[in-house]
Write a protein that holds these residues in place. Structure first.
Motif, PDB file in Angstrom:
ATOM      1  N   VAL A  94       0.731  -1.326  -0.013  1.00 60.49           N
ATOM      2  CA  VAL A  94       0.031  -0.034  -0.011  1.00 60.49           C
ATOM      3  C   VAL A  94       0.892   1.385  -0.092  1.00 60.49           C
ATOM      4  CG1 VAL A  94      -1.418   1.308   1.286  1.00 60.49           C
ATOM      5  CG2 VAL A  94      -1.914  -0.997   0.975  1.00 60.49           C
ATOM      6  N   ALA A  95       0.494   2.285  -0.754  1.00 57.16           N
ATOM      7  CA  ALA A  95       1.379   3.418  -1.000  1.00 57.16           C
ATOM      8  C   ALA A  95       0.352   4.470  -0.267  1.00 57.16           C
ATOM      9  CB  ALA A  95       1.642   3.684  -2.199  1.00 57.16           C
ATOM     10  N   TYR A  96       1.017   5.382   0.314  1.00 57.36           N
ATOM     11  CA  TYR A  96       0.276   6.763   0.928  1.00 57.36           C
ATOM     12  C   TYR A  96       1.160   7.729   1.321  1.00 57.36           C
ATOM     13  CZ  TYR A  96       2.153   5.082   5.376  1.00 57.36           C
ATOM     14  OH  TYR A  96       3.066   4.762   6.735  1.00 57.36           O
ATOM     15  N   GLU A  97       0.544   8.908   1.329  1.00 54.90           N
ATOM     16  CA  GLU A  97       1.199  10.222   1.662  1.00 54.90           C
ATOM     17  C   GLU A  97       0.167  11.088   2.318  1.00 54.90           C
ATOM     18  OE1 GLU A  97       2.374  13.203  -0.792  1.00 54.90           O
ATOM     19  OE2 GLU A  97       1.088  12.613  -2.579  1.00 54.90           O
ATOM     20  N   MET A  98       0.798  12.182   2.995  1.00 55.42           N
ATOM     21  CA  MET A  98      -0.343  13.140   3.596  1.00 55.42           C
ATOM     22  C   MET A  98       0.119  14.446   3.151  1.00 55.42           C
ATOM     23  SD  MET A  98      -1.245  14.053   7.738  1.00 55.42           S
ATOM     24  CE  MET A  98      -2.308  12.770   7.804  1.00 55.42           C
ATOM     25  N   GLU A  99      -0.932  15.403   2.833  1.00 56.39           N
ATOM     26  CA  GLU A  99      -0.955  16.687   2.189  1.00 56.39           C
ATOM     27  C   GLU A  99      -2.070  17.450   2.704  1.00 56.39           C
ATOM     28  OE1 GLU A  99       1.642  18.042   0.709  1.00 56.39           O
ATOM     29  OE2 GLU A  99       2.787  16.283  -0.186  1.00 56.39           O
ATOM     30  N   THR A 100      -1.829  18.873   2.457  1.00 54.59           N
ATOM     31  CA  THR A 100      -3.314  19.454   2.793  1.00 54.59           C
ATOM     32  C   THR A 100      -3.866  20.004   1.483  1.00 54.59           C
ATOM     33  OG1 THR A 100      -1.714  21.646   2.703  1.00 54.59           O
ATOM     34  CG2 THR A 100      -2.029  20.754   4.940  1.00 54.59           C
ATOM     35  N   VAL A 101      -5.274  20.075   1.888  1.00 55.78           N
ATOM     36  CA  VAL A 101      -5.980  20.465   0.871  1.00 55.78           C
ATOM     37  C   VAL A 101      -7.067  21.631   1.185  1.00 55.78           C
ATOM     38  CG1 VAL A 101      -5.737  18.329  -0.441  1.00 55.78           C
ATOM     39  CG2 VAL A 101      -7.700  18.588   1.051  1.00 55.78           C
ATOM     40  N   GLY A 102      -7.684  21.972   0.503  1.00 59.89           N
ATOM     41  CA  GLY A 102      -8.630  23.077   0.757  1.00 59.89           C
ATOM     42  C   GLY A 102     -10.081  22.588   0.327  1.00 59.89           C
ATOM     43  N   LEU A 103     -11.016  22.621   1.128  1.00 56.37           N
ATOM     44  CA  LEU A 103     -12.386  22.394   1.008  1.00 56.37           C
ATOM     45  C   LEU A 103     -13.067  23.644   0.532  1.00 56.37           C
ATOM     46  CD1 LEU A 103     -15.030  20.404   0.870  1.00 56.37           C
ATOM     47  CD2 LEU A 103     -15.006  20.694   3.368  1.00 56.37           C
ATOM     48  N   ASN A 104     -13.335  23.679  -0.474  1.00 55.83           N
ATOM     49  CA  ASN A 104     -14.033  25.045  -1.065  1.00 55.83           C
ATOM     50  C   ASN A 104     -15.516  25.162  -0.920  1.00 55.83           C
ATOM     51  OD1 ASN A 104     -11.680  24.300  -3.339  1.00 55.83           O
ATOM     52  ND2 ASN A 104     -11.304  26.157  -1.985  1.00 55.83           N
ATOM     53  N   SER A 105     -16.050  26.118  -0.273  1.00 52.69           N
ATOM     54  CA  SER A 105     -17.613  26.320  -0.277  1.00 52.69           C
ATOM     55  C   SER A 105     -17.698  27.777  -0.283  1.00 52.69           C
ATOM     56  CB  SER A 105     -18.225  25.799   1.040  1.00 52.69           C
ATOM     57  OG  SER A 105     -17.499  26.024   2.051  1.00 52.69           O
TER      58      SER A 105
END
Length: 725
Positions: A94-105
């Motif tokens: 299993v491959a994985y990484e963590m990043e930040t994203v923006g939930l736009n509303s």
């Protein structure tokens, strides 16, 4: 059974007859048992059950790759694909990484933490979504071809009010539409121990979602971590050997990116990052401390029982003279001790509730989604029960042996044995008192040295001045800023921040030094330097804004600081620290020389004084700085130096950002001096701070109380105390 019931009833009557004794003994035991149970709850949550919600977590391993220098590295997607194909018959990867994203509303953007994972992620971990599904195999085939998302349970509950119709809804992440296909179970928080993930997306979406340039096809671009689950009948050694063989073949085929790399499989609790690496050294120390506290409590209560047995010697002598055997009396006395310990253990559960909350307050603030769960579940209750019974037997055995063997004739004749009891009683009580004093002295010395070391650690020069500094982080990637728009935003914000009345200087930095998130490193080729055989020149690097060294008050020994005009220069620049200059330009001036950082040629324009980057106790490390105006980063930290309390600028800076773009949110707005609490917290992947080295002194103090032929080396080995200061 009837005899046991009678013993229990009699024990309760005896405790009721001596309420003062019962209360003092209960409080002593509550502290010792409660402290040990508290630490066990941490060990269970962090080491024994590191990833709740994962099936058979003991068979889930982390694949670690190391470079020639022995540092842990991540994996590229092409390497992951080759490993997965080659090991398919023996294990699942299993491959994985963590990043930040923006939930736009609308005009609002919420910053969330996302994991980009391979499509088999939920299947291999054995985590079944409570709503919808996980990812499908076909969602691992085409880049940017699977805009789907699985939400965490806490995000679904908090942000979407546990909407049962959430599956199929379209969300906008970093200005791109994604379809919700599932909701993870409540107990599952992601791949990183101690951190909480908000949502999961297929790794195939990383180019679109994270604005990357085709990282999926670059073998030298390492950004993925890997889990390995050996299949039934396959041992860990067999899986590791098979993966090593694949790694060796990749090194032969792709020497420029894979040569000199080695790999190993480690359990999750031995992961070189995350909460396990942060808390492992702390827990080892705390286990020793609470063990000593319990021993002191046992000695204290044993002494109380011995003193109390003097008042019961006639009762015991009468029972023996009437035909009771010694074993029967010892069982009665041990029943009283165990019941007393169980009462102390019950009170200790209150200490557990208070202690778990107290310990969490010592976790310093960090720019990470920290999540710790320390529940008093059935396992914790069983541990408390077990340690209470064992404790009752430990402190009750010696008094029971002494009390059940009185001088019958002298006792029945009411003859005075002598003040303090029989000679045997006196020797035992003296031994217990000496033991209590010795152990208490060790704890007091260790506590005093620890406080002193903490105070001295705060005086260590980190290479910059944290006073009167405010830091405010922001991320332009969730708002879908292009490189050009991002550069313009950062340039304008910096100009406005510098114009605030009272602000002396301001700049940017990608990551603050001495943080939990560590530092980045890059392979470097230095003109005029010939590496030794098998030497890999990898240097830690940070990206900073114009005027950074002036704002941080880090002296430049030669050359100049970065300037805003460097943005338009065709030549790329770099500033190195003094340790790097001495290591790679001995007897020479590095100014004006060229180095190749990755694939980019850079010219050295300055030499900065060496500071602290990973930990306060580190030796001088080679380090280099790249200008953010030439190497754009959407996630940066604004650092502002002003007169007086830097908190006075918080509202002004927030208003500036809101006026420029309401969709860009500031987070982790803190004084830089508050951030300096982070390096005082020990972590294996950052090194131990100098305050942690106080254990060497306390260990020596403990050894001085032991016979000369005992205790040499074992304590230092157990605590992991460094051999050098």
């Amino acid at each position: 059974m009837d005899t046991m019931i009678r013993d229990v009833r009699y024990a309760f009557r005896m405790m009721a007859r001596s309420p003062g004794f019962t209360m003092v003994a209960t409080l002593s035991l509550a502290l010792g048992i409660g402290a040990n149970t508290t630490i066990y709850s941490w060990i269970k949550s962090i080491l024994l059950r590191p990833l709740p919600g994962v099936v058979d977590v003991d068979r889930l391993l982390m694949m670690g790759e190391k470079s020639r220098s022995g540092t842990f590295t991540s994996t590229s997607y092409p390497d992951f694909a080759d490993f997965r194909r080659g090991i398919a018959a023996k294990a699942d990867l299993v491959a994985y990484e963590m990043e930040t994203v923006g939930l736009n509303s609308g005009d609002r953007t919420d910053r969330l933490w996302a994991e980009a994972v391979s499509a088999n992620y939920f299947d291999v971990l054995g985590t079944r979504p409570v709503l919808g599904r996980g990812f499908l195999p076909e969602e691992d085939l085409r880049p940017d071809g699977a805009p789907v998302v699985v939400l965490s349970h806490h995000l679904w509950a908090d942000r979407f009010n546990s909407d049962p119709q959430i599956v199929g809804r379209i969300l906008t992440l970093n200005s791109h539409p994604f379809t919700v296909v599932g909701v993870a179970p409540e107990e599952f928080h992601g791949s990183f121990v101690g951190l909480s993930t908000d949502l999961w997306v297929p790794v195939m979406m990383q180019t679109q979602l994270f604005s990357r340039q085709d990282w999926l096809n670059q073998r030298g671009r390492h950004f993925l971590l890997m889990f390995v689950r050996p299949k039934a009948g396959v041992s860990v050694k067999q899986a590791e050997d098979a993966l090593s063989a694949i790694g060796n073949e990749l090194a032969r085929l792709y020497p420029s990116t894979n040569a000199g790399r080695s790999l190993s499989l480690v359990p999750i609790w031995k992961a070189p990052f995350g909460a396990t690496s942060i808390f492992r050294p702390v827990l080892l120390v705390l286990v020793l401390v609470v063990g000593v506290v319990l021993l002191i409590a046992c000695a204290n209560v044993a002494n109380l029982l011995l003193a109390r047995s003097l008042g019961r010697r006639k009762e015991i002598a009468v029972r023996l003279s009437l035909g009771a055997n010694r074993f029967r009396l010892m069982r009665q006395l041990l029943t009283e001790s165990v019941l007393l310990a169980l009462l102390g253990g019950s009170a200790g559960l209150l200490v557990v509730q208070w202690g778990t909350r107290l310990l969490q307050t010592f976790i310093p603030p960090a720019n990470l989604p920290i999540h710790t769960t320390f529940e008093t579940d059935a396992n914790v209750l069983l541990f408390a029960l077990g340690i209470s019974v064992v404790t009752g037997l430990i402190f009750g055995l010696t008094p029971a042996l002494q009390a059940s063997n009185p001088n019958l004739v002298a006792t029945l004749k009411d003859e005075t044995v002598r003040l303090g009891g029989a000679p045997g009683h006196s020797r035992v009580r003296s031994t217990l008192v000496v033991g209590q004093v010795a152990l208490s002295l060790v704890l007091l010395i260790a506590a005093a040295l620890f406080v002193e070391a903490l105070d001295k650690a705060k005086d260590i020069d980190p290479g910059f001045d944290p006073g009167h500094m405010l830091t405010a982080a922001f991320d332009l990637q969730p708002s879908n800023y292009s490189t050009e728009r991002g550069r313009a935003f950062e340039k304008e914000l910096l100009e406005r921040a510098r114009s605030i009345p009272g602000v002396e200087s301001a700049s940017y930095v990608h990551r603050l030094p001495l943080g939990f998130t560590g530092v980045n490193s890059r392979s470097v080729t230095i003109d005029g330097y010939v590496p030794k055989p098998n030497e890999e020149v990898v240097i830690d690097v940070e990206w900073v804004g114009p005027g950074y060294f002036h704002a941080m008050r880090t002296p430049l020994l030669s050359g100049r600081d970065f300037e805003a005009s460097d943005e338009t220069a065709a030549q790329r620049y770099v500033i190195v620290n003094e340790a790097m200059a001495r290591r790679y330009w001995p007897g020479r001036d590095p100014l004006g020389t060229n180095i190749r950082v990755g694939d980019t040629d850079c010219r050295v324009i300055g030499v900065a004084r060496t500071g602290k980057y990973r930990s306060l106790s580190e030796d001088p490390l080679p380090f280099m700085f790249l200008p953010l105006c030439q190497f754009y980063r959407p996630d940066t930290i604004l650092v502002v130096r002003g007169a007086g309390d830097p908190a006075a600028y918080i509202s002004t800076i927030r208003a500036l950002v809101r006026a420029m773009d309401p969709g860009v949110a500031l987070f982790d707005v803190v004084r830089l001096s508050d951030h300096m609490n982070v390096p005082l917290f020990p972590s294996e992947n950052r090194g131990r701070p100098s305050c942690f080295q106080v254990l060497s002194s306390s260990t020596a103090a403990l050894k001085s109380l032991l016979p000369a032929d005992r205790g040499k080396g074992e304590l230092s080995s157990f605590l992991g105390v460094p051999s050098r200061a």
